[in-house]
Scaffold this motif. Structure first.
Motif, PDB file in Angstrom:
ATOM      1  N   ASP A  24       0.744  -1.146   0.071  1.00 34.54           N
ATOM      2  CA  ASP A  24       0.141  -0.072   0.044  1.00 34.54           C
ATOM      3  C   ASP A  24       0.727   1.202   0.031  1.00 34.54           C
ATOM      4  O   ASP A  24       2.084   1.201   0.681  1.00 34.54           O
ATOM      5  N   ARG A  25       0.377   2.146  -0.566  1.00 33.85           N
ATOM      6  CA  ARG A  25       1.049   3.570  -0.549  1.00 33.85           C
ATOM      7  C   ARG A  25       1.066   4.252   0.683  1.00 33.85           C
ATOM      8  O   ARG A  25       2.024   5.102   1.042  1.00 33.85           O
ATOM      9  N   ILE A  26       0.204   3.911   1.464  1.00 27.72           N
ATOM     10  CA  ILE A  26      -0.189   4.547   2.843  1.00 27.72           C
ATOM     11  C   ILE A  26      -0.052   3.555   3.711  1.00 27.72           C
ATOM     12  O   ILE A  26      -0.719   2.417   3.684  1.00 27.72           O
ATOM     13  N   ARG A  43       6.229   0.806  -1.243  1.00 32.50           N
ATOM     14  CA  ARG A  43       5.052   1.665  -1.630  1.00 32.50           C
ATOM     15  C   ARG A  43       5.092   2.068  -3.104  1.00 32.50           C
ATOM     16  O   ARG A  43       4.033   2.311  -3.603  1.00 32.50           O
ATOM     17  N   SER A  48      -1.200   4.573  -8.259  1.00 31.71           N
ATOM     18  CA  SER A  48      -1.011   6.116  -7.944  1.00 31.71           C
ATOM     19  C   SER A  48      -2.326   6.397  -7.127  1.00 31.71           C
ATOM     20  O   SER A  48      -3.300   6.032  -7.203  1.00 31.71           O
ATOM     21  N   ASP A  49      -1.852   7.559  -6.514  1.00 32.12           N
ATOM     22  CA  ASP A  49      -2.835   8.435  -5.843  1.00 32.12           C
ATOM     23  C   ASP A  49      -4.204   8.796  -6.421  1.00 32.12           C
ATOM     24  O   ASP A  49      -5.291   8.570  -6.301  1.00 32.12           O
ATOM     25  N   ASP A  50      -4.180   9.205  -7.733  1.00 28.79           N
ATOM     26  CA  ASP A  50      -4.982   9.434  -8.665  1.00 28.79           C
ATOM     27  C   ASP A  50      -5.775   8.185  -8.900  1.00 28.79           C
ATOM     28  O   ASP A  50      -7.439   8.277  -8.763  1.00 28.79           O
ATOM     29  N   ARG A  52      -6.112   5.318  -7.209  1.00 30.32           N
ATOM     30  CA  ARG A  52      -6.761   4.824  -5.984  1.00 30.32           C
ATOM     31  C   ARG A  52      -7.877   5.606  -5.672  1.00 30.32           C
ATOM     32  O   ARG A  52      -8.861   5.095  -5.258  1.00 30.32           O
ATOM     33  N   HIS A  53      -7.785   6.992  -5.751  1.00 27.10           N
ATOM     34  CA  HIS A  53      -9.093   7.821  -5.319  1.00 27.10           C
ATOM     35  C   HIS A  53      -9.925   7.693  -6.381  1.00 27.10           C
ATOM     36  O   HIS A  53     -11.074   7.480  -6.080  1.00 27.10           O
ATOM     37  N   TYR A  69      -4.435  -0.166 -13.551  1.00 27.79           N
ATOM     38  CA  TYR A  69      -2.844  -0.749 -12.393  1.00 27.79           C
ATOM     39  C   TYR A  69      -2.260  -1.265 -13.234  1.00 27.79           C
ATOM     40  O   TYR A  69      -0.878  -1.261 -12.975  1.00 27.79           O
ATOM     41  N   ASN A 105      -5.827  -3.417  -4.189  1.00 29.25           N
ATOM     42  CA  ASN A 105      -4.574  -3.697  -5.271  1.00 29.25           C
ATOM     43  C   ASN A 105      -3.677  -4.775  -4.789  1.00 29.25           C
ATOM     44  O   ASN A 105      -2.769  -5.309  -5.785  1.00 29.25           O
TER      45      ASN A 105
END
Length: 115
Positions: A24-26, A43, A48-50, A52-53, A69, A105
């Motif tokens: 995970d990125r976070i 990470r 990407s954050d984009d 994921r959101h 992805y 993910n």
């Protein structure tokens, strides 16, 4: 195919399950590094954050999320190579923090690596 399994970061580790890699990125909320017991936090391999959101764990977007992805992973080969190297050396557990156990993910990454 090397042994790659997935597990929620909030589930306790099983003895001898293999190298534990947070993908995970976070960092997962409310869990310490000691409790997680990850051998590696990769990470750079996370969506990407984009993306994921945009996805937001919406099952209706699952197929498109996996496609997007996969394109991100294709464009970022170094962490994919690192994870494959680890998996070729022994069992690997991909750790994720999402509540949805079927649409996250780590599932998409495991499937990507199986190709």
């Amino acid at each position: 195919m090397p042994a790659i399994s997935i597990r929620r970061a909030y589930d306790p580790p099983d003895p001898g399950e293999g190298r534990r890699v947070l993908v995970d990125r976070i960092w997962p909320r409310g869990i310490s590094r000691e409790t997680l017991g990850a051998d590696l936090w990769l990470r750079e391999i996370a969506p990407s954050d984009d993306l994921r959101h945009w996805f937001g764990h919406d099952p209706q977007k699952w197929d498109e999320f996996r496609r997007r992805y996969g394109k991100e992973l294709d464009a970022n080969p170094q962490p994919v190579r690192e994870l494959r190297h680890l998996a070729n050396a022994g069992p690997v557990v991909l750790l994720y923090g999402a509540r949805d156990t079927r649409h996250n993910n780590a599932v998409a990454l495991r499937d990507y690596l199986a190709q």
